[in-house]
Design an enzyme around this catalytic site. Sequence first.
Site, PDB file in Angstrom:
ATOM      1  N   ARG A  50      34.504  68.932  23.304  1.00  0.00           N
ATOM      2  CA  ARG A  50      34.538  70.899  23.091  1.00  0.00           C
ATOM      3  C   ARG A  50      33.490  71.064  24.328  1.00  0.00           C
ATOM      4  O   ARG A  50      32.510  71.638  23.369  1.00  0.00           O
ATOM      5  CB  ARG A  50      34.654  71.962  22.952  1.00  0.00           C
ATOM      6  CG  ARG A  50      35.985  71.769  21.840  1.00  0.00           C
ATOM      7  CD  ARG A  50      36.571  72.336  20.733  1.00  0.00           C
ATOM      8  NE  ARG A  50      37.700  72.868  19.854  1.00  0.00           N
ATOM      9  CZ  ARG A  50      38.018  73.649  18.804  1.00  0.00           C
ATOM     10  NH1 ARG A  50      37.413  74.200  18.662  1.00  0.00           N
ATOM     11  NH2 ARG A  50      39.426  72.686  18.535  1.00  0.00           N
ATOM     12  N   ASP A  52      30.490  72.838  26.290  1.00  0.00           N
ATOM     13  CA  ASP A  52      29.849  74.467  25.933  1.00  0.00           C
ATOM     14  C   ASP A  52      30.468  74.649  27.853  1.00  0.00           C
ATOM     15  O   ASP A  52      30.258  74.108  28.931  1.00  0.00           O
ATOM     16  CB  ASP A  52      28.297  74.758  25.945  1.00  0.00           C
ATOM     17  CG  ASP A  52      28.166  74.359  24.349  1.00  0.00           C
ATOM     18  OD1 ASP A  52      29.367  74.298  23.648  1.00  0.00           O
ATOM     19  OD2 ASP A  52      27.432  73.525  24.151  1.00  0.00           O
ATOM     20  N   TYR A 111      27.319  61.024  27.067  1.00  0.00           N
ATOM     21  CA  TYR A 111      26.528  62.040  27.455  1.00  0.00           C
ATOM     22  C   TYR A 111      25.672  60.952  28.026  1.00  0.00           C
ATOM     23  O   TYR A 111      24.793  60.436  27.514  1.00  0.00           O
ATOM     24  CB  TYR A 111      26.400  63.047  26.327  1.00  0.00           C
ATOM     25  CG  TYR A 111      27.676  63.664  25.853  1.00  0.00           C
ATOM     26  CD1 TYR A 111      27.852  64.854  26.502  1.00  0.00           C
ATOM     27  CD2 TYR A 111      27.787  63.399  24.699  1.00  0.00           C
ATOM     28  CE1 TYR A 111      28.582  65.357  26.215  1.00  0.00           C
ATOM     29  CE2 TYR A 111      29.464  64.502  24.468  1.00  0.00           C
ATOM     30  CZ  TYR A 111      29.367  65.048  24.939  1.00  0.00           C
ATOM     31  OH  TYR A 111      30.245  65.757  24.637  1.00  0.00           O
ATOM     32  N   ARG A 202      21.541  68.425  23.545  1.00  0.00           N
ATOM     33  CA  ARG A 202      20.973  69.066  24.242  1.00  0.00           C
ATOM     34  C   ARG A 202      19.035  69.063  22.815  1.00  0.00           C
ATOM     35  O   ARG A 202      17.735  69.634  23.615  1.00  0.00           O
ATOM     36  CB  ARG A 202      21.433  70.306  24.611  1.00  0.00           C
ATOM     37  CG  ARG A 202      22.156  70.890  25.443  1.00  0.00           C
ATOM     38  CD  ARG A 202      23.000  71.738  25.897  1.00  0.00           C
ATOM     39  NE  ARG A 202      21.697  73.112  26.254  1.00  0.00           N
ATOM     40  CZ  ARG A 202      22.206  74.158  25.896  1.00  0.00           C
ATOM     41  NH1 ARG A 202      23.660  74.460  25.112  1.00  0.00           N
ATOM     42  NH2 ARG A 202      21.746  75.091  25.873  1.00  0.00           N
TER      43      ARG A 202
END
Length: 257
Positions: A50, A52, A111, A202
């Site tokens: 999921r 953001d 990622y 992040r």
Amino acid sequence: MPRYALLIEYDGGPFAGWQRQADAPSVQGAIEAALRKLEPDAPTIAAAGRTDAGVHALAQVATVDLRRDWTPFRLSEALNHHLRPDPVAIRAVAIVPSDFHARFSAKERRYLFRLIVRRAPLTIERGRMWQVRQSLDVEAMREGARHLLGRHDFTTFRSVACQSDSPVRTLDRLEITEHPRDDGTEFRFDVRARSFLHNQVRSFVGTLERVGAGAWQPEDVAKALEARDRAACGPVCPPQGLYLAGVSYDQDIFAAS
């Protein structure tokens, strides 16, 4: 009822994230609306991760059960037709076994984070990278990143709103590469693990940027990790440089697509 896996690419800028929301546009909502143009009673879809608001995907994976027997090509073409003009594309479709699940069958998630050092404001690539102005020491960032590899309690590097039962994860890769450009220098963070905590990538990048800028020492990353305290984390970087770059399974389910 056949099960299909969708390989999805999207620009996260216009969306409030992957997950369907009642009062805001979402990637899941856009795809489900397209599916219901094909089958009005199509069920909800399940994704590998999921993302953001503002986070992009190069290769998100989702699964859905449909009543009709679609060929992968026809299903992808039909979905892409109904997804226009949303910045969402179905890159491939595969027919998968009934016990395959986009999230629970995943063995690795990858990622990519893109950061650029540049003085002038971004225009063409605005919303695609995180821009900073000060120069960064890539070797210092790499040294700091090495403290994060392996199996750890990552409480420091997860959002206080994270709903995962455990903060323990195994980080398999955090590789930083430097790419000189005419207009500055781009840094790419390749981050891989079986699963991630909310805001973990992040938090890593925001902290390592502080190391590269000289505000933190590389060993401060280890101290922050050992603190197991969210307050010990560096700043969480903005979402626009983050991409879900790929999801791996026991087999390459899209190999024949």
